[in-house]
Design a protein around this motif. Structure first.
Motif, mmCIF file in Angstrom:
data_model
loop_
_atom_site.group_PDB
_atom_site.id
_atom_site.type_symbol
_atom_site.label_atom_id
_atom_site.label_comp_id
_atom_site.label_asym_id
_atom_site.label_seq_id
_atom_site.Cartn_x
_atom_site.Cartn_y
_atom_site.Cartn_z
ATOM 1 N N THR A 28 0.834 -1.186 0.000
ATOM 2 C CA THR A 28 0.000 0.000 0.000
ATOM 3 C C THR A 28 0.874 1.243 0.000
ATOM 4 O O THR A 28 1.798 1.354 0.800
ATOM 5 N N THR A 29 0.582 2.153 -0.922
ATOM 6 C CA THR A 29 1.402 3.358 -1.030
ATOM 7 C C THR A 29 0.554 4.608 -0.842
ATOM 8 O O THR A 29 -0.686 4.557 -0.888
ATOM 9 N N THR A 30 1.244 5.711 -0.647
ATOM 10 C CA THR A 30 0.585 6.977 -0.362
ATOM 11 C C THR A 30 1.009 8.029 -1.386
ATOM 12 O O THR A 30 2.149 8.018 -1.849
ATOM 13 N N ALA A 31 0.083 8.920 -1.707
ATOM 14 C CA ALA A 31 0.403 10.083 -2.528
ATOM 15 C C ALA A 31 0.561 11.284 -1.596
ATOM 16 O O ALA A 31 -0.355 11.627 -0.848
ATOM 17 N N ILE A 32 1.750 11.884 -1.622
ATOM 18 C CA ILE A 32 2.023 13.069 -0.800
ATOM 19 C C ILE A 32 1.928 14.297 -1.692
ATOM 20 O O ILE A 32 2.591 14.374 -2.727
ATOM 21 N N HIS A 33 1.086 15.230 -1.306
ATOM 22 C CA HIS A 33 0.955 16.456 -2.100
ATOM 23 C C HIS A 33 1.043 17.673 -1.190
ATOM 24 O O HIS A 33 0.795 17.592 0.027
ATOM 25 N N GLY A 34 1.416 18.795 -1.780
ATOM 26 C CA GLY A 34 1.584 20.013 -1.001
ATOM 27 C C GLY A 34 1.693 21.217 -1.902
ATOM 28 O O GLY A 34 1.528 21.128 -3.116
ATOM 29 N N ILE A 35 2.020 22.355 -1.298
ATOM 30 C CA ILE A 35 2.117 23.603 -2.048
ATOM 31 C C ILE A 35 3.316 24.400 -1.546
ATOM 32 O O ILE A 35 3.653 24.346 -0.357
ATOM 33 N N LEU A 36 3.965 25.101 -2.486
ATOM 34 C CA LEU A 36 5.111 25.954 -2.173
ATOM 35 C C LEU A 36 4.717 27.410 -2.399
ATOM 36 O O LEU A 36 4.196 27.753 -3.473
ATOM 37 N N GLN A 37 4.972 28.252 -1.397
ATOM 38 C CA GLN A 37 4.626 29.671 -1.484
ATOM 39 C C GLN A 37 5.815 30.533 -1.107
ATOM 40 O O GLN A 37 6.722 30.086 -0.404
ATOM 41 N N ASN A 38 5.775 31.801 -1.560
ATOM 42 C CA ASN A 38 6.792 32.747 -1.119
ATOM 43 C C ASN A 38 6.330 33.435 0.158
ATOM 44 O O ASN A 38 5.274 33.091 0.716
ATOM 45 N N ASP A 39 7.081 34.418 0.627
ATOM 46 C CA ASP A 39 6.748 35.049 1.899
ATOM 47 C C ASP A 39 5.501 35.918 1.829
ATOM 48 O O ASP A 39 5.015 36.403 2.847
ATOM 49 N N GLN A 40 4.947 36.093 0.610
ATOM 50 C CA GLN A 40 3.699 36.835 0.442
ATOM 51 C C GLN A 40 2.528 35.907 0.159
ATOM 52 O O GLN A 40 1.483 36.330 -0.320
ATOM 53 N N ALA A 41 2.747 34.605 0.435
ATOM 54 C CA ALA A 41 1.715 33.575 0.263
ATOM 55 C C ALA A 41 1.279 33.403 -1.183
ATOM 56 O O ALA A 41 0.164 32.956 -1.457
ATOM 57 N N LYS A 42 2.170 33.737 -2.120
ATOM 58 C CA LYS A 42 1.882 33.528 -3.530
ATOM 59 C C LYS A 42 2.573 32.261 -4.006
ATOM 60 O O LYS A 42 3.696 31.955 -3.590
ATOM 61 N N PRO A 43 1.905 31.476 -4.880
ATOM 62 C CA PRO A 43 2.484 30.198 -5.309
ATOM 63 C C PRO A 43 3.777 30.377 -6.090
ATOM 64 O O PRO A 43 3.928 31.323 -6.858
ATOM 65 N N MET A 44 4.714 29.436 -5.910
ATOM 66 C CA MET A 44 5.990 29.440 -6.625
ATOM 67 C C MET A 44 5.955 28.343 -7.684
ATOM 68 O O MET A 44 5.891 27.152 -7.353
ATOM 69 N N ASP A 45 5.986 28.733 -8.950
ATOM 70 C CA ASP A 45 5.881 27.750 -10.018
ATOM 71 C C ASP A 45 7.251 27.226 -10.443
ATOM 72 O O ASP A 45 8.265 27.904 -10.346
ATOM 73 N N TYR A 46 7.275 25.984 -10.890
ATOM 74 C CA TYR A 46 8.445 25.318 -11.479
ATOM 75 C C TYR A 46 9.688 25.372 -10.579
ATOM 76 O O TYR A 46 10.805 25.587 -11.051
ATOM 77 N N ALA A 47 9.471 25.199 -9.290
ATOM 78 C CA ALA A 47 10.585 25.069 -8.348
ATOM 79 C C ALA A 47 10.897 23.590 -8.158
ATOM 80 O O ALA A 47 10.042 22.714 -8.344
ATOM 81 N N THR A 48 12.125 23.281 -7.764
ATOM 82 C CA THR A 48 12.531 21.898 -7.525
ATOM 83 C C THR A 48 12.112 21.485 -6.112
ATOM 84 O O THR A 48 12.443 22.156 -5.138
ATOM 85 N N VAL A 49 11.372 20.380 -6.006
ATOM 86 C CA VAL A 49 10.900 19.876 -4.720
ATOM 87 C C VAL A 49 11.395 18.446 -4.560
ATOM 88 O O VAL A 49 11.246 17.618 -5.475
ATOM 89 N N THR A 50 12.005 18.146 -3.395
ATOM 90 C CA THR A 50 12.611 16.837 -3.159
ATOM 91 C C THR A 50 12.049 16.219 -1.887
ATOM 92 O O THR A 50 11.965 16.891 -0.848
#
Length: 816
Positions: A28-50
């Motif tokens: 059994t596996t899990t899907a981990i999802h989340g969101i990356l934001q800057n200090d103004q709570a705006k989304p950061m696109d095309y950043a590297t996430v590990t």
């Protein structure tokens, strides 16, 4: 070729089957999802996430955030993890450690906040920005928004600076030495020919451009047109809230003055978002052309030496407005209307010397051309985006209508002289009018569904209908009265319908992702040369497969391989048999019998540490449509047209690398090498089997000092061979500097393009009966001053709606 492709499909089918069997037997596996934001709570696109193991920080998986700042890791087993995020210009950021248990199928990671990498240099705060050039999984991105040179330059001038891109003397766009590029604006194709596209791009202010994407091997989701890939120009997505906007004023001077002004406004109230842009401008430019040629006939050789000065003035007014309305959290409907109102005036003066030897002329003639052209267009799009569930299942619809009305009134006055300047014969006076109407309808639907955590399905359908009506009405002066010239008067009507559908299937493994797709397009066209009673009908069904495989070798090493098949249907103007004159010895003529060309493309890519990118590519094009020059030994005229040659083989290598010399000095270098070989068993009574290796190098330096931002860019392209043409080297240097004031609301930019005035288009051709040399110098050295003022509130993201009108607009004829 077919055998190799069949084997490749078997391999892909085996990979998918093996993955399905393994999935049934896996834990059994899990899907981990989340969101990356800057200090103004705006989304950061095309950043590297590990994804890291918490106990030893070892890497489990890596991915990129999407344009909404979201990311997801599939197939994760129970354990304790943490997530790391990195992107250029920001400090690395981490989540706190979290636990994933065996009973959880979906887990939401804590929101990651990432901070800008600010540093102090002699009391000045320096904030790093996105690099000018970025390499992503399937495309190269030029971040125009951060470039000093973007201000004051128009879209065509910026496009010429993109990696591997060149624009020739006739405004044809090439990537890595290959023509046949499809140009999109906000993922929507422009439906214009090279000439009209050039006019449109010249009237698009560079300050409205966010980035330019170069997609050399598109998937089946895209229209199959474009043998050298797709260039996607992304306009800025205004992220300000409430009522906000920007005003840009630009002035430039070289030999002539030009200016432009643009105003962008956005407003959001509740679920309704309104947006619009108005722009106007005047472009004055000079183009100098020298042509030397000779024509052999049975009894003698005639030498021509031609000098032409072309003065061009364009006044344009463009508008774009639209709205989005969210009927619910899952559904958004919208519309967009674009319009163009352009007037163009051409004042050409051409002198042609004729003689039996190059050194002495027996006569000469002066041709004065006065041409007035108008371009009127309106395009409307209605769209609906429906999110069917939270797992990525979505459905979208687009309905597009476009109408173009172009008109040209031209006068050609030719005077004939003896070598001593005395009159040789009566002058020749010609006039013509060329009204043109183009109507385009398209309907498009796209569907996406996540079948499993690692298996994604995409499908779509599109129908387009295009009709063009070109009526050339020509007159000749007869004893003081203009009468119909039956040798030039003509009418050409073209109807085309394309029905298309595609399927895409993507599978993700631990370190490998695979995507296979198939697109089918059925084309039905009728070209009717009404005056000559010639009708050309075609019906054909084509299949366009595509395969993409990407594999992560380690944290710093990635490789990818891709294959696609594509088509290029003839531009509408290339099918039109009308003649467009420079003088009676030089003109351009279409070819109603042109066939579509087909290209099979392969690409191998390697990325080191997300920064250094190397690609190797090969493509083969059959029935390649190529510009050629033909001669008439009776009239002594040389004319340009397009013919289908047998094939074109293209090999290329591209290396792109950003670098940092100091905290205040960064740069980027892009080098492209390519070899192209053209083959034709029968061309102008001979065989063509010619190719030549060539290269292009572009280097950009960025500097930050005392509150100023500066940029210097240099470009060199070696000599190259394209069909029967030999193109001389080209090189230029650009520079610019900018600074912000009034709490960064006002930005002032000063730049100079082609500082040393070295950019020229010199071409020669010596094949069979064609013997000529062309030297062309456009007005390329320009000094620019640009003022941009931003105003309004800031919190809620405004909209930049994309539409479904794709391939057909890319083939409309106009001036510019």
């Amino acid at each position: 070729m077919k055998t190799h492709f069949t084997k490749l499909l078997y391999i892909i089918l085996f990979v998918f089957t093996a993955g399905a069997v393994n999935a049934q037997n896996a834990k059994t596996t899990t899907a981990i999802h989340g969101i990356l934001q800057n200090d103004q709570a705006k989304p950061m696109d095309y950043a590297t996430v590990t994804l890291l193991r918490a106990k030893d920080s070892s890497v489990v998986k890596g991915t990129l955030t999407n344009d909404a700042g979201k990311y997801q890791f599939e197939g994760i087993t129970a354990g304790r993890y943490m997530v790391k995020a990195t992107t250029v210009g920001y400090q690395p950021a981490f989540t706190a450690a979290f636990e994933v248990d065996a009973t959880t199928t979906a887990f939401t990671a804590p929101v990651i906040k990432i901070l800008q990498n600010s540093q102090s240099l002699q009391g000045v705060t320096i904030i790093a920005a996105k690099p000018l050039i970025e390499r992503k999984l399937d495309r190269t991105v030029m971040n125009v928004e951060n470039s000093v040179l973007a201000a004051g330059n128009n879209a065509l001038e910026i496009l010429e600076r993109a990696p591997g891109v060149t624009v020739d003397k006739d405004d044809n766009i090439s990537v890595k030495g290959k023509q046949g590029v499809t140009v999109m604006i906000n993922d929507k194709l422009t439906y214009m020919s090279a000439a009209q596209l050039a006019t449109y791009l010249r009237s698009t202010d560079g300050s409205n451009i966010q980035s330019i994407e170069i997609i050399t091997n598109p998937s089946a989701k895209y229209d199959a047109s474009g043998n050298s890939g797709i260039i996607n120009i992304k306009l800025k997505k205004n992220k300000l809230s409430g009522t906000n906007g920007s005003l840009t004023v630009n002035a430039a001077y070289g030999k002539n003055f030009r200016d432009n002004t643009s105003l962008t406004l956005n407003h959001k109230t509740g679920n309704l978002n309104l947006f619009g842009t108005l722009s106007r401008g005047d472009i004055n430019r000079e183009n100098l052309i020298d042509i030397d040629r000779y024509i052999d006939s049975a009894s003698k050789t005639t030498y021509f030496k031609q000098k032409t000065t072309m003065l061009n003035h364009i006044h344009y007014n463009n508008y774009r407005f639209g709205a989005d309305y969210s009927t619910s959290d899952k559904n958004t409907i919208g519309f967009v209307v674009n319009g163009d109102y352009t007037n163009e005036y051409n004042d050409n003066k051409s002198t042609t010397y004729l003689g039996l030897t190059p050194a002495a002329n027996d006569s000469y003639q002066n041709t004065l051309t006065d041409m007035k052209q108008t371009y009127r267009s309106i395009s409307a799009n209605i769209n609906d985006r429906l999110q069917l569930d939270t797992n990525g299942q979505a459905l979208s619809f687009d309905l597009d209508y476009s109408r173009y009305h172009n008109n040209s009134d031209a006068k050609y006055d030719t005077y004939f002289f003896k070598p001593d300047g005395s009159s040789m014969s009566a002058p020749l006076f010609l006039t013509n009018q060329t009204p043109s109407f183009i109507t385009i309808w398209t309907q498009k639907a796209d569907y996406t569904k996540q079948l499993t955590k690692t298996l994604k399905f995409e499908a779509g359908a599109k129908f387009s209908s295009v009709k063009t009506d070109n009526d050339l009405q020509a007159q000749i002066n007869n004893n003081g009265t203009f009468v119909n010239d039956t040798t030039r008067t003509n009418r050409f009507v073209y109807d085309e319908k394309i029905a298309a559908g595609y399927l895409n299937l993507g599978k993700t493994f631990a370190k490998t992702s695979v995507q296979a797709g198939l697109r089918a397009e059925r084309t039905s066209s009728t070209g009717n040369l009404v005056t000559g009673n010639q009708v050309v009908k075609r019906q054909y069904l084509d299949f366009f497969p595509s395969v993409f495989i990407n594999h992560t070798l380690s944290d710093k090493h990635e490789i990818g391989i891709s294959y696609s098949r594509r088509i290029d249907r003839p531009n509408y103007d290339n099918l039109n048999p009308f003649r467009y004159y420079l003088d009676q010895y030089t003109y351009e003529q279409g070819n109603p019998f042109l066939k579509p060309q087909y290209t099979n493309s392969f690409e191998l890519s390697y990325t080191y540490n997300k920064t250094i990118n190397v690609t190797l590519g090969y493509s083969r094009t059959s029935d390649v449509s190529t510009q050629v020059l033909l001669t008439d030994s009776v009239t002594k005229a040389t004319y340009q047209t397009n013919l289908n040659l047998q094939s074109q083989d293209s090999y290329n290598i591209n290396i792109n690398s950003p670098y940092t010399i100091a905290k205040w000095w960064t740069g980027n270098i892009n080098a492209t090498g390519f070899y192209q070989k053209f083959k034709a068993d029968s061309l102008l009574g001979g065989q063509l089997n010619a190719g030549k290796a060539a290269y292009q190098i572009r280097a950009t330096q960025n500097f930050l000092f005392s509150g100023f931002k500066a940029e210097v860019s240099g470009n060199y392209q070696s000599s190259l061979r394209y069909g029967i043409f030999d193109i001389r080297p080209q090189y230029s240097v650009d520079a610019g500097v900018s600074r912000s004031f009034a709490n960064k609301k006002l930005n002032v930019k000063l730049s100079v393009s082609d500082i040393f005035d070295t950019r020229r288009n010199n071409v020669s051709s010596h094949f069979q009966s064609v013997n000529l040399d062309i030297r062309q110098k456009n007005e390329t050295r320009l000094g620019r001053l640009t003022l941009t003022y931003n105003f309004g509130n800031s919190k809620i993201k405004a909209s930049q709606r994309q539409t479904g009108a794709d391939d057909e607009k890319g083939r409309v004829k106009s001036g510019g």
